[in-house]
Design a protein around this motif. Structure first.
Motif, PDB file in Angstrom:
ATOM      1  N   ALA A  29      17.439  -7.655  -4.904  1.00  0.00           N
ATOM      2  CA  ALA A  29      16.616  -6.458  -4.700  1.00  0.00           C
ATOM      3  C   ALA A  29      17.276  -5.565  -3.660  1.00  0.00           C
ATOM      4  CB  ALA A  29      15.221  -6.868  -4.225  1.00  0.00           C
ATOM      5  N   PRO A  30      17.363  -4.256  -3.943  1.00  0.00           N
ATOM      6  CA  PRO A  30      17.906  -3.353  -2.916  1.00  0.00           C
ATOM      7  C   PRO A  30      16.972  -3.261  -1.720  1.00  0.00           C
ATOM      8  CG  PRO A  30      17.158  -2.127  -4.846  1.00  0.00           C
ATOM      9  CD  PRO A  30      16.984  -3.566  -5.168  1.00  0.00           C
ATOM     10  N   ARG A  31      17.503  -2.914  -0.568  1.00  0.00           N
ATOM     11  CA  ARG A  31      16.670  -2.845   0.641  1.00  0.00           C
ATOM     12  C   ARG A  31      15.810  -1.595   0.671  1.00  0.00           C
ATOM     13  NH1 ARG A  31      17.940  -6.291   4.909  1.00  0.00           N
ATOM     14  NH2 ARG A  31      17.034  -4.851   6.395  1.00  0.00           N
ATOM     15  N   ARG A  32      16.370  -0.496   0.120  1.00  0.00           N
ATOM     16  CA  ARG A  32      15.599   0.747   0.113  1.00  0.00           C
ATOM     17  C   ARG A  32      14.796   0.858  -1.167  1.00  0.00           C
ATOM     18  NH1 ARG A  32      16.672   4.521   3.880  1.00  0.00           N
ATOM     19  NH2 ARG A  32      18.348   3.952   5.299  1.00  0.00           N
ATOM     20  N   VAL A  33      13.587   1.326  -1.043  1.00  0.00           N
ATOM     21  CA  VAL A  33      12.697   1.412  -2.197  1.00  0.00           C
ATOM     22  C   VAL A  33      12.491   2.884  -2.525  1.00  0.00           C
ATOM     23  CG1 VAL A  33      10.370   0.901  -3.014  1.00  0.00           C
ATOM     24  CG2 VAL A  33      11.573  -0.752  -1.602  1.00  0.00           C
ATOM     25  N   PRO A  34      12.691   3.281  -3.787  1.00  0.00           N
ATOM     26  CA  PRO A  34      12.519   4.696  -4.139  1.00  0.00           C
ATOM     27  C   PRO A  34      11.082   5.156  -3.902  1.00  0.00           C
ATOM     28  CG  PRO A  34      12.815   3.348  -6.104  1.00  0.00           C
ATOM     29  CD  PRO A  34      13.096   2.470  -4.939  1.00  0.00           C
ATOM     30  N   PRO A  35      10.875   6.465  -3.618  1.00  0.00           N
ATOM     31  CA  PRO A  35       9.525   6.951  -3.347  1.00  0.00           C
ATOM     32  C   PRO A  35       8.588   6.667  -4.516  1.00  0.00           C
ATOM     33  CG  PRO A  35      11.153   8.665  -2.941  1.00  0.00           C
ATOM     34  CD  PRO A  35      11.875   7.547  -3.579  1.00  0.00           C
ATOM     35  N   GLY A  36       7.364   6.339  -4.207  1.00  0.00           N
ATOM     36  CA  GLY A  36       6.399   6.053  -5.261  1.00  0.00           C
ATOM     37  C   GLY A  36       5.208   5.323  -4.693  1.00  0.00           C
ATOM     38  N   GLU A  37       4.282   4.993  -5.551  1.00  0.00           N
ATOM     39  CA  GLU A  37       3.129   4.220  -5.103  1.00  0.00           C
ATOM     40  C   GLU A  37       2.734   3.230  -6.177  1.00  0.00           C
ATOM     41  OE1 GLU A  37      -0.061   7.005  -4.320  1.00  0.00           O
ATOM     42  OE2 GLU A  37       0.843   8.401  -5.717  1.00  0.00           O
ATOM     43  N   GLY A  56     -11.212 -14.173  -5.409  1.00  0.00           N
ATOM     44  CA  GLY A  56     -11.455 -13.035  -6.292  1.00  0.00           C
ATOM     45  C   GLY A  56     -10.373 -11.980  -6.213  1.00  0.00           C
ATOM     46  N   GLU A  57     -10.727 -10.819  -6.749  1.00  0.00           N
ATOM     47  CA  GLU A  57      -9.751  -9.740  -6.887  1.00  0.00           C
ATOM     48  C   GLU A  57      -9.156  -9.326  -5.540  1.00  0.00           C
ATOM     49  OE1 GLU A  57      -9.980  -5.115  -8.469  1.00  0.00           O
ATOM     50  OE2 GLU A  57     -11.457  -5.946  -7.127  1.00  0.00           O
ATOM     51  N   LEU A  58      -7.834  -9.394  -5.452  1.00  0.00           N
ATOM     52  CA  LEU A  58      -7.117  -8.984  -4.245  1.00  0.00           C
ATOM     53  C   LEU A  58      -6.332  -7.726  -4.590  1.00  0.00           C
ATOM     54  CD1 LEU A  58      -5.821  -9.644  -1.395  1.00  0.00           C
ATOM     55  CD2 LEU A  58      -4.090 -10.887  -2.677  1.00  0.00           C
ATOM     56  N   VAL A  59      -6.464  -6.689  -3.773  1.00  0.00           N
ATOM     57  CA  VAL A  59      -5.833  -5.405  -4.098  1.00  0.00           C
ATOM     58  C   VAL A  59      -4.815  -5.035  -3.016  1.00  0.00           C
ATOM     59  CG1 VAL A  59      -6.229  -2.987  -4.644  1.00  0.00           C
ATOM     60  CG2 VAL A  59      -7.995  -4.652  -5.142  1.00  0.00           C
ATOM     61  N   TYR A  60      -3.625  -4.695  -3.452  1.00  0.00           N
ATOM     62  CA  TYR A  60      -2.610  -4.154  -2.556  1.00  0.00           C
ATOM     63  C   TYR A  60      -2.259  -2.758  -3.020  1.00  0.00           C
ATOM     64  CZ  TYR A  60      -1.312  -8.004   0.484  1.00  0.00           C
ATOM     65  OH  TYR A  60      -1.324  -8.958   1.459  1.00  0.00           O
ATOM     66  N   TYR A  61      -2.318  -1.803  -2.111  1.00  0.00           N
ATOM     67  CA  TYR A  61      -1.815  -0.468  -2.418  1.00  0.00           C
ATOM     68  C   TYR A  61      -0.587  -0.253  -1.536  1.00  0.00           C
ATOM     69  CZ  TYR A  61      -1.294   4.576  -2.364  1.00  0.00           C
ATOM     70  OH  TYR A  61      -0.773   5.839  -2.445  1.00  0.00           O
ATOM     71  N   ILE A  62       0.549   0.035  -2.155  1.00  0.00           N
ATOM     72  CA  ILE A  62       1.783   0.234  -1.392  1.00  0.00           C
ATOM     73  C   ILE A  62       2.333   1.615  -1.703  1.00  0.00           C
ATOM     74  CG2 ILE A  62       4.085  -0.678  -0.879  1.00  0.00           C
ATOM     75  CD1 ILE A  62       3.093  -3.323  -2.189  1.00  0.00           C
ATOM     76  N   ARG A  63       2.671   2.369  -0.655  1.00  0.00           N
ATOM     77  CA  ARG A  63       3.316   3.663  -0.868  1.00  0.00           C
ATOM     78  C   ARG A  63       4.675   3.652  -0.180  1.00  0.00           C
ATOM     79  NH1 ARG A  63       0.675   9.439   0.344  1.00  0.00           N
ATOM     80  NH2 ARG A  63      -0.586   8.767  -1.408  1.00  0.00           N
ATOM     81  N   SER A  64       5.669   4.115  -0.927  1.00  0.00           N
ATOM     82  CA  SER A  64       7.019   4.152  -0.389  1.00  0.00           C
ATOM     83  C   SER A  64       7.449   5.601  -0.210  1.00  0.00           C
ATOM     84  CB  SER A  64       7.957   3.434  -1.360  1.00  0.00           C
ATOM     85  OG  SER A  64       9.278   3.845  -1.124  1.00  0.00           O
ATOM     86  N   ASP A  65       8.199   5.860   0.877  1.00  0.00           N
ATOM     87  CA  ASP A  65       8.709   7.219   1.081  1.00  0.00           C
ATOM     88  C   ASP A  65      10.227   7.265   0.884  1.00  0.00           C
ATOM     89  OD1 ASP A  65       9.453   5.816   3.257  1.00  0.00           O
ATOM     90  OD2 ASP A  65       8.437   7.066   4.737  1.00  0.00           O
ATOM     91  N   GLY A  66      10.796   6.211   0.308  1.00  0.00           N
ATOM     92  CA  GLY A  66      12.217   6.208   0.028  1.00  0.00           C
ATOM     93  C   GLY A  66      13.048   5.495   1.079  1.00  0.00           C
ATOM     94  N   SER A  67      12.421   5.061   2.166  1.00  0.00           N
ATOM     95  CA  SER A  67      13.167   4.373   3.217  1.00  0.00           C
ATOM     96  C   SER A  67      13.080   2.858   3.002  1.00  0.00           C
ATOM     97  CB  SER A  67      12.593   4.743   4.586  1.00  0.00           C
ATOM     98  OG  SER A  67      11.316   4.183   4.726  1.00  0.00           O
ATOM     99  N   ASP A  68      13.507   2.086   3.986  1.00  0.00           N
ATOM    100  CA  ASP A  68      13.425   0.632   3.840  1.00  0.00           C
ATOM    101  C   ASP A  68      12.120   0.082   4.409  1.00  0.00           C
ATOM    102  OD1 ASP A  68      13.973   1.089   6.461  1.00  0.00           O
ATOM    103  OD2 ASP A  68      15.492  -0.490   6.646  1.00  0.00           O
ATOM    104  N   ARG A  69      11.230   0.988   4.847  1.00  0.00           N
ATOM    105  CA  ARG A  69       9.924   0.553   5.344  1.00  0.00           C
ATOM    106  C   ARG A  69       8.826   1.225   4.532  1.00  0.00           C
ATOM    107  NH1 ARG A  69      10.609   1.009  11.862  1.00  0.00           N
ATOM    108  NH2 ARG A  69      12.380  -0.382  11.964  1.00  0.00           N
TER     109      ARG A  69
END
Lengths: 360, 169
Positions: free
Chosen positions: A284-292, A302-315
């Motif tokens: 897996a590359p370290r940097r994640v392209p922008p997206g959600e 029960g249902e576990l929800v994760y919302y992740i937003r990336s801004d193109g950096s490695d964090r």
């Protein structure tokens, strides 16, 4: 009749985790309750923003001390979706295997806690003894009893050889016999019946109003399970039943969870028999392209929800975690209304609260 | 839930809203609404589609505005997105429509200082009673470890005072 306010917690012998409950009682009846959480708040959502994606796998694992693996599963599959990674099938099978082992361990732990609260110490001892079978398997597989660190972004870290798979299958038979014993007790033992029948009842309508999820919802007749309704990992390859009951009380929740454990054992057997060959992880590359991404899993609660937003950096720019305990806590006041003081621990245990999860 | 029908109904009810439906992984449709239309939209979704399972409310400070995401689920995900100004951010509560939203709203309100008009118990939820700092998920709010004076190689008194239970400076 005069009213008495009874504070329970944040530190209390009847609580396994910190939670503050103010009960107003008229005689033996609870007429009012107020809840305060946050005593185990660690600011994890803020911490996620200051670590890179790889470091976060280990932080995510520490959201919960019981269902740690499903948290990394939800997080990793979210990041993998953002990266567009194709996870190898063997890795998905191993992930699912750990998820189901974790569910058995969580449900047996819960059965023990409930049994202790209703004064049925024998079942408490037996359930926790038999839970060790699962914990041993997980420790042998991953090196950790509770924090397994199995998931990595792009796959898994562990492998399993056929010989070892046989040894697991042999131990499953013992475990299944024991769970059958528990089912017998739940169905026929009078002590168990009188302490759990009609206690902490939630109707299907109440469950829907409070958005309650998991075994508590299923025990009230809401037929919902992310493993079947929104399959992730290898769940689309498995044949399993979703256990639903209709009584909505602690007894129904016990039935649902215990029968789910049996179902999980069957799923583990299927996974071990059909484990595909192949690689365990992709790079897996370290940097994640922008997206959600919104990633949903079925945790033991029960249902576990994760919302992740990336801004193109490695964090990650934002990681939001909604654990199944939070809606369960919202519905707690409904269950505490008009019950006997002696039933309060049973109700608290019955929903299977995980405060560390809810506080984050 | 049929997402196409939901989108059609939203178009019909809120023709001036941007909507801009986007599909994000894993099977989630995101729809953008103006803040004042979120509540009517939720009401419409409940009445017409029986969509009552609110999984979560995510609040994000993007630096320019506060974004709120209402994640619904019924067979697949539907997220209503709206943006509030950073100054004096407030919106209307949903708890009379969905009582389960009470805790979600309290969390967002505490972490990002968004006020939910009509919320009956907007008191402390996750943060300590003596918390006097800024809402922790707002941009530019320093972390506790960053407020310590570590530059000179010494641990400032602030960290010690927190362990003694005194109010944070």
């Amino acid at each position: 009749m005069s009213r008495i306010t009874i504070p329970i917690g944040p530190q209390h012998p009847a609580l396994k985790e910190p939670l503050s409950l103010k009960l107003v009682a008229e005689g033996e009846r609870i007429v009012e309750s107020a809840l305060r959480i946050g005593y185990a708040h660690r600011g994890l959502e803020r911490i996620f923003q200051n670590r890179n994606y790889v470091q976060n796998v280990h932080v995510v694992e520490r959201v919960c001390g019981i269902c740690s693996h499903v948290h990394t599963t939800a997080y990793c599959q979210g990041v993998e979706a953002l990266l567009g990674l194709e996870v190898p099938p063997r890795a998905l099978y191993l992930r699912t295997l750990l998820c189901e082992l974790e569910r058995i361990h969580s449900h047996l732990l819960w059965l023990g806690v409930l049994a202790e609260h209703i004064g049925f110490t024998t079942i408490f001892m037996y359930a926790w003894r038999d839970r060790e079978i699962v914990l041993d398997i997980m420790e042998e597989l991953s090196g950790g009893r509770v924090a397994h660190a199995v998931n990595v972004i792009g796959g898994v870290r562990i492998d399993i050889d056929p010989e070892y798979a046989h040894s697991i299958l042999a131990r499953f038979d013992d475990l299944e016999r024991q769970i059958e014993v528990f089912l017998g007790v739940i169905l026929h033992e009078r002590t168990f019946q009188v302490r759990t029948h009609g206690i902490g009842r939630l109707t299907a309508e109440q469950v829907r109003r409070y958005c309650v999820v998991g075994p508590v919802a299923r025990a009230s007749g809401i037929d919902v399970d992310m493993r079947r309704d929104a399959p992730y990992a290898a769940y689309d390859q498995l044949d399993f039943r979703v256990i639903v009951a209709h009584e909505g009380d602690v007894w129904a929740r016990t039935m649902v969870r215990t029968m789910e454990s049996v179902e999980s054992l069957q799923m583990c057997r299927q996974l071990l028999h059909a484990m595909p060959e192949g690689p365990l992880a992709v790079r897996a590359p370290r940097r994640v392209p922008p997206g959600e991404v919104v990633s949903r899993c079925e945790a033991p609660r029960g249902e576990l929800v994760y919302y992740i937003r990336s801004d193109g950096s490695d964090r990650p720019a934002r990681v939001k975690v909604r654990t199944p305990t939070l809606p369960a806590l919202a519905a707690l006041s409904e269950q505490l209304q008009d019950i006997n003081i002696a039933d309060v621990p049973t109700v608290l245990a019955g929903v299977d609260l995980c405060i560390a999860c809810a506080d984050r | 839930m049929n997402v196409d029908l939901v989108l059609e109904a939203l178009h019909e009810h809120f023709p001036t809203d941007p909507l801009e439906p986007r599909i994000v992984p894993v099977d989630e449709t995101i729809v953008t609404l103006t803040p004042e239309n979120v509540r009517p939209a939720v009401q419409m979704l409940i009445e017409r589609f029986d969509l009552r399972h609110l999984s979560a409310i995510t609040g994000i400070d993007t630096g320019d505005e506060i974004e709120l995401l209402y994640h619904f689920w019924d067979g697949q995900g539907l997220t209503l997105r709206t943006s509030l100004p950073r100054e004096n951010s407030h919106t209307v509560t949903l708890i009379d429509l969905i009582p389960g939203a009470a805790f979600y709203e309290r969390e967002v309100s505490e972490m990002l200082h968004v006020l939910f008009d009509g919320h009956p118990t907007p008191d402390r939820f996750l943060l300590p009673d003596d918390w006097e700092g800024e809402p922790p998920l707002r941009r530019g709010v320093p972390l506790a470890c960053q407020t310590d004076n570590l530059e000179n190689g010494e641990l400032s008194d602030q960290r010690h005072s927190r362990f003694k239970g005194e109010a944070r400076p």
